[in-house]
Design a protein around this motif. Structure first.
Motif, PDB file in Angstrom:
ATOM      1  N   LYS A   1       0.814  -1.214   0.000  1.00 22.98           N
ATOM      2  CA  LYS A   1       0.000   0.000   0.000  1.00 22.98           C
ATOM      3  C   LYS A   1       0.850   1.267   0.000  1.00 22.98           C
ATOM      4  O   LYS A   1       0.358   2.343  -0.339  1.00 22.98           O
ATOM      5  CB  LYS A   1      -0.923  -0.001   1.217  1.00 22.98           C
ATOM      6  N   SER A   2       2.109   1.153   0.404  1.00 25.06           N
ATOM      7  CA  SER A   2       2.964   2.334   0.538  1.00 25.06           C
ATOM      8  C   SER A   2       3.580   2.792  -0.780  1.00 25.06           C
ATOM      9  O   SER A   2       4.158   3.883  -0.852  1.00 25.06           O
ATOM     10  CB  SER A   2       4.094   2.046   1.524  1.00 25.06           C
ATOM     11  N   VAL A   3       3.469   1.994  -1.836  1.00 25.23           N
ATOM     12  CA  VAL A   3       4.063   2.351  -3.132  1.00 25.23           C
ATOM     13  C   VAL A   3       3.136   3.318  -3.865  1.00 25.23           C
ATOM     14  O   VAL A   3       1.935   3.056  -4.012  1.00 25.23           O
ATOM     15  CB  VAL A   3       4.306   1.094  -3.982  1.00 25.23           C
ATOM     16  N   LEU A   4       3.681   4.443  -4.316  1.00 24.79           N
ATOM     17  CA  LEU A   4       2.884   5.445  -5.015  1.00 24.79           C
ATOM     18  C   LEU A   4       2.386   4.920  -6.359  1.00 24.79           C
ATOM     19  O   LEU A   4       3.000   4.045  -6.971  1.00 24.79           O
ATOM     20  CB  LEU A   4       3.719   6.700  -5.264  1.00 24.79           C
ATOM     21  N   VAL A   5       1.294   5.486  -6.836  1.00 27.11           N
ATOM     22  CA  VAL A   5       0.777   5.131  -8.161  1.00 27.11           C
ATOM     23  C   VAL A   5       1.841   5.403  -9.220  1.00 27.11           C
ATOM     24  O   VAL A   5       2.054   4.593 -10.134  1.00 27.11           O
ATOM     25  CB  VAL A   5      -0.507   5.926  -8.476  1.00 27.11           C
ATOM     26  N   LEU A   6       2.526   6.535  -9.093  1.00 23.27           N
ATOM     27  CA  LEU A   6       3.593   6.864 -10.034  1.00 23.27           C
ATOM     28  C   LEU A   6       4.673   5.793 -10.031  1.00 23.27           C
ATOM     29  O   LEU A   6       5.172   5.390 -11.088  1.00 23.27           O
ATOM     30  CB  LEU A   6       4.200   8.219  -9.671  1.00 23.27           C
ATOM     31  N   GLN A   7       5.024   5.305  -8.875  1.00 20.12           N
ATOM     32  CA  GLN A   7       6.042   4.260  -8.786  1.00 20.12           C
ATOM     33  C   GLN A   7       5.578   2.981  -9.483  1.00 20.12           C
ATOM     34  O   GLN A   7       6.360   2.317 -10.166  1.00 20.12           O
ATOM     35  CB  GLN A   7       6.392   3.979  -7.321  1.00 20.12           C
ATOM     36  N   HIS A   8       4.317   2.625  -9.317  1.00 21.11           N
ATOM     37  CA  HIS A   8       3.789   1.444 -10.007  1.00 21.11           C
ATOM     38  C   HIS A   8       3.891   1.603 -11.526  1.00 21.11           C
ATOM     39  O   HIS A   8       4.259   0.656 -12.237  1.00 21.11           O
ATOM     40  CB  HIS A   8       2.326   1.208  -9.617  1.00 21.11           C
ATOM     41  N   LEU A   9       3.572   2.774 -12.028  1.00 19.31           N
ATOM     42  CA  LEU A   9       3.666   3.010 -13.466  1.00 19.31           C
ATOM     43  C   LEU A   9       5.112   2.916 -13.942  1.00 19.31           C
ATOM     44  O   LEU A   9       5.407   2.317 -14.985  1.00 19.31           O
ATOM     45  CB  LEU A   9       3.087   4.382 -13.819  1.00 19.31           C
ATOM     46  N   LEU A  10       6.017   3.509 -13.183  1.00 18.16           N
ATOM     47  CA  LEU A  10       7.430   3.472 -13.555  1.00 18.16           C
ATOM     48  C   LEU A  10       7.984   2.049 -13.506  1.00 18.16           C
ATOM     49  O   LEU A  10       8.796   1.661 -14.351  1.00 18.16           O
ATOM     50  CB  LEU A  10       8.241   4.379 -12.638  1.00 18.16           C
ATOM     51  N   LEU A  11       7.543   1.271 -12.527  1.00 17.63           N
ATOM     52  CA  LEU A  11       7.988  -0.120 -12.437  1.00 17.63           C
ATOM     53  C   LEU A  11       7.546  -0.909 -13.667  1.00 17.63           C
ATOM     54  O   LEU A  11       8.315  -1.704 -14.222  1.00 17.63           O
ATOM     55  CB  LEU A  11       7.434  -0.773 -11.172  1.00 17.63           C
ATOM     56  N   GLY A  12       6.300  -0.703 -14.097  1.00 20.13           N
ATOM     57  CA  GLY A  12       5.812  -1.383 -15.290  1.00 20.13           C
ATOM     58  C   GLY A  12       6.573  -0.977 -16.525  1.00 20.13           C
ATOM     59  O   GLY A  12       6.963  -1.819 -17.352  1.00 20.13           O
ATOM     60  N   MET A  13       6.822   0.321 -16.666  1.00 16.38           N
ATOM     61  CA  MET A  13       7.582   0.801 -17.824  1.00 16.38           C
ATOM     62  C   MET A  13       9.014   0.297 -17.786  1.00 16.38           C
ATOM     63  O   MET A  13       9.602  -0.022 -18.826  1.00 16.38           O
ATOM     64  CB  MET A  13       7.534   2.331 -17.866  1.00 16.38           C
ATOM     65  N   ASN A  14       9.578   0.219 -16.606  1.00 15.94           N
ATOM     66  CA  ASN A  14      10.947  -0.264 -16.462  1.00 15.94           C
ATOM     67  C   ASN A  14      11.075  -1.694 -16.978  1.00 15.94           C
ATOM     68  O   ASN A  14      11.942  -2.006 -17.805  1.00 15.94           O
ATOM     69  CB  ASN A  14      11.370  -0.199 -14.996  1.00 15.94           C
ATOM     70  N   ALA A  15      10.203  -2.584 -16.507  1.00 19.81           N
ATOM     71  CA  ALA A  15      10.269  -3.984 -16.923  1.00 19.81           C
ATOM     72  C   ALA A  15       9.947  -4.140 -18.404  1.00 19.81           C
ATOM     73  O   ALA A  15      10.593  -4.924 -19.113  1.00 19.81           O
ATOM     74  CB  ALA A  15       9.303  -4.823 -16.081  1.00 19.81           C
ATOM     75  N   HIS A  16       8.971  -3.395 -18.882  1.00 18.82           N
ATOM     76  CA  HIS A  16       8.482  -3.616 -20.242  1.00 18.82           C
ATOM     77  C   HIS A  16       9.367  -2.949 -21.301  1.00 18.82           C
ATOM     78  O   HIS A  16       9.633  -3.545 -22.347  1.00 18.82           O
ATOM     79  CB  HIS A  16       7.051  -3.104 -20.350  1.00 18.82           C
ATOM     80  N   ILE A  17       9.819  -1.738 -21.024  1.00 16.87           N
ATOM     81  CA  ILE A  17      10.657  -1.045 -22.012  1.00 16.87           C
ATOM     82  C   ILE A  17      12.101  -1.526 -21.930  1.00 16.87           C
ATOM     83  O   ILE A  17      12.706  -1.898 -22.944  1.00 16.87           O
ATOM     84  CB  ILE A  17      10.595   0.479 -21.813  1.00 16.87           C
ATOM     85  N   ASN A  18      12.647  -1.512 -20.728  1.00 13.74           N
ATOM     86  CA  ASN A  18      14.075  -1.797 -20.590  1.00 13.74           C
ATOM     87  C   ASN A  18      14.441  -3.252 -20.857  1.00 13.74           C
ATOM     88  O   ASN A  18      15.595  -3.545 -21.181  1.00 13.74           O
ATOM     89  CB  ASN A  18      14.551  -1.397 -19.197  1.00 13.74           C
ATOM     90  N   LEU A  19      13.484  -4.167 -20.712  1.00 12.46           N
ATOM     91  CA  LEU A  19      13.774  -5.573 -20.979  1.00 12.46           C
ATOM     92  C   LEU A  19      12.979  -6.096 -22.173  1.00 12.46           C
ATOM     93  O   LEU A  19      13.547  -6.532 -23.176  1.00 12.46           O
ATOM     94  CB  LEU A  19      13.470  -6.427 -19.739  1.00 12.46           C
TER      95      LEU A  19
END
Length: 257
Positions: free
Chosen positions: A96-114
């Protein structure tokens, strides 16, 4: 079954979004963003924005299937075939402590960078074409991704009214500020070239991107305090957050050939 067309990708993303809204799953955040991107790519193909429309659709489908497969495997609790980058991203959905922005960045990180580099190489091999011939359409899809991503992030004020506080720390090394999609897509192309020419680099790349994902969440010092304060005032209902991200509409930016 993997999606075979861009329309099937869109339907699959809509199913993830609907399920996320029903169950309160934070996976809907990235799916809502990705749905916008995919619809925009479909529109671009229809109006001839890409050099090779059919090949662009195939790239979009191969790219999307990597996310969809990772999500399906994770929800089925079968993590053996899920990359470390996506495992880390999905693990954060329970926090619950992870920001919405962080969730979006995590998804972009995995999907774009890999995933993106792997998908581009697969398309080059399928079409038996030099990797460089795909570079133009690669840049086009990334321009769309970057434009729509920043639009959605800028609209997060409805969800996270104190998000602008992060700008006060733009001088430090926080990835929440300096995580640039331009760097991500440049890195994705470099990875694609390395994979295309040398092969056998996916596991090593996955480990690096997994570590980068950790940096997005594991903030330090004043940034950690700022994230805590932002979180206090952020909308806490995942279903409502996903609905806001899904329903947000704005004029798309056209990609020039």
């Amino acid at each position: 079954m993997p999606a075979q067309t861009i329309d099937e990708v869109i339907l699959r993303l809509e199913a993830i979004i609907s399920e996320a809204i029903t169950t309160g799953n934070r996976a809907g955040y990235f799916a809502a963003l990705y749905h916008k991107v995919t619809c925009r790519v479909k529109e671009g193909i229809a109006i001839g924005e890409f050099q090779d429309g059919p090949r662009m659709e195939r790239l979009d489908v191969v790219f999307a299937n990597r996310y969809i497969a990772a999500y399906d495997e994770w929800t089925a609790k079968n993590t053996a075939g899920v990359s470390l980058s996506w495992q880390w991203t999905f693990q954060q959905l329970q926090k619950k402590s992870v920001l919405v922005l962080q969730h979006l960045l995590l998804g972009m990180n995995a999907h774009i960078n890999l995933d993106l580099g792997v998908a581009v190489v697969q398309i080059a091999q399928e079409y038996n074409t030099p990797l460089q011939q795909i570079h133009h359409d690669f840049n086009s899809i990334n321009t769309i991704l970057a434009a729509l991503s920043y639009e959605v992030i800028n609209e997060l004020n409805r969800i996270s009214p104190l998000l602008s506080l992060l700008g006060k720390h733009s001088g430090n090394n926080s990835l929440l500020i300096q995580f640039a999609l331009s760097n991500a897509r440049d890195g994705a192309w470099c990875f694609a070239e390395e994979l295309y020419n040398n092969g056998n680099t996916i596991a090593s790349r996955d480990q690096d991107i997994h570590k980068l994902g950790g940096s997005i969440v594991k903030t330090q010092g004043f940034i950690k305090l700022t994230v805590f304060i932002i979180h206090l005032f952020e909308l806490k209902n995942p279903s409502k957050v996903t609905s806001i991200l899904r329903n947000y509409q704005k004029t798309y930016i056209k990609v020039r050939q």
